[in-house]
Design an enzyme around this catalytic site. Structure first.
Site, PDB file in Angstrom:
ATOM      1  N   HIS A 100     -20.473  62.837  88.791  1.00 38.76           N
ATOM      2  CA  HIS A 100     -19.510  63.857  89.146  1.00 38.76           C
ATOM      3  C   HIS A 100     -20.290  65.436  89.403  1.00 38.76           C
ATOM      4  CE1 HIS A 100     -19.279  63.465  84.941  1.00 38.76           C
ATOM      5  NE2 HIS A 100     -19.032  64.548  84.853  1.00 38.76           N
ATOM      6  N   HIS A 102     -19.200  69.194  88.968  1.00 42.81           N
ATOM      7  CA  HIS A 102     -18.521  70.118  88.316  1.00 42.81           C
ATOM      8  C   HIS A 102     -18.219  71.362  89.279  1.00 42.81           C
ATOM      9  CE1 HIS A 102     -17.729  68.660  84.076  1.00 42.81           C
ATOM     10  NE2 HIS A 102     -18.971  68.146  84.517  1.00 42.81           N
TER      11      HIS A 102
HETATM   12  P1  DGP Z   1     -19.189  65.423  81.763  1.00 44.82           P
HETATM   13  O1  DGP Z   1     -19.335  66.133  80.473  1.00 44.82           O
HETATM   14  O2  DGP Z   1     -20.144  66.255  82.782  1.00 44.82           O
HETATM   15  O3  DGP Z   1     -19.406  64.151  81.801  1.00 44.82           O
HETATM   16  O4  DGP Z   1     -17.897  65.885  82.409  1.00 44.82           O
HETATM   17  C1  DGP Z   1     -16.498  65.022  82.164  1.00 44.82           C
HETATM   18  C2  DGP Z   1     -15.417  65.966  82.526  1.00 44.82           C
HETATM   19  O5  DGP Z   1     -14.249  64.942  82.864  1.00 44.82           O
HETATM   20  C3  DGP Z   1     -14.841  66.748  81.221  1.00 44.82           C
HETATM   21  O6  DGP Z   1     -15.154  68.297  81.690  1.00 44.82           O
HETATM   22  C4  DGP Z   1     -13.637  66.423  81.202  1.00 44.82           C
HETATM   23  C5  DGP Z   1     -13.241  65.631  82.430  1.00 44.82           C
HETATM   24  N1  DGP Z   1     -12.243  64.600  82.013  1.00 44.82           N
HETATM   25  C6  DGP Z   1     -12.369  63.596  81.034  1.00 44.82           C
HETATM   26  N2  DGP Z   1     -11.552  62.756  81.347  1.00 44.82           N
HETATM   27  C7  DGP Z   1     -10.724  63.159  82.137  1.00 44.82           C
HETATM   28  C8  DGP Z   1      -9.338  62.670  82.711  1.00 44.82           C
HETATM   29  O7  DGP Z   1      -8.751  61.492  82.451  1.00 44.82           O
HETATM   30  N3  DGP Z   1      -8.942  63.721  83.721  1.00 44.82           N
HETATM   31  C9  DGP Z   1      -9.273  64.634  84.044  1.00 44.82           C
HETATM   32  N4  DGP Z   1      -8.773  65.097  85.061  1.00 44.82           N
HETATM   33  N5  DGP Z   1     -10.589  65.138  83.612  1.00 44.82           N
HETATM   34  C10 DGP Z   1     -11.152  64.274  82.615  1.00 44.82           C
END
Ligand code: DGP
Length: 114
Positions: A100, A102
């Site tokens: 992903h 950001h």
């Molecule tokens: P990373 O640390 O780069 O793997 O980022 C994962 C991101 O995903 C973190 O910033 C929080 C987000 N995240 C985790 N679970 C969920 C979810 O269930 N819904 C949403 N919208 N974001 C999530």
């Protein structure tokens, strides 16, 4: 790769605030925003991390970045500017193993990142 929460979001099995979608990419607001705008862009075809991507994913990676830039432009974020981040593996801060991007915007970013 094994399924993740992002796979469930793609299949609409768990809710998310989806802000952008095309044939290859889905984008939704981060659950734990680190800036006034914090959106995650994911490929619908799951790839665990940037490290797991290969030449077979080159077009998909391009589409992922271009979708991010397209959204930022459409939302008026390109000027003044924004930051994109791809965390890779444990020391890179990756917690969800579905690649992903950001997109962070709406405040002045600082450097170096934490
Ligand atoms: P990373 O640390 O780069 O793997 O980022 C994962 C991101 O995903 C973190 O910033 C929080 C987000 N995240 C985790 N679970 C969920 C979810 O269930 N819904 C949403 N919208 N974001 C999530």
């Amino acid at each position: 790769m094994s399924d993740t929460i992002f796979g469930k979001i793609i299949r609409r099995e768990v809710p998310a605030d989806i802000v952008f979608e095309n044939d290859d990419v889905l984008a939704f607001r981060d659950l734990n925003p680190q800036a006034p705008v914090h959106v995650l862009f994911i490929p619908k075809q799951a790839v665990a991390s940037l490290d797991a991507a290969g030449t077979e994913h080159a077009e998909l990676l391009g589409k992922l970045l271009l979708a991010t830039a397209e959204y930022a432009r459409a939302e008026g974020l390109a000027e003044p500017g924004y930051r994109t981040v791809i965390n890779c593996n444990e020391a890179g801060g990756q917690t969800v193993y579905h690649l992903h991007v950001h997109l962070l915007a709406g405040r002045q970013m600082t450097w170096p990142p934490g």
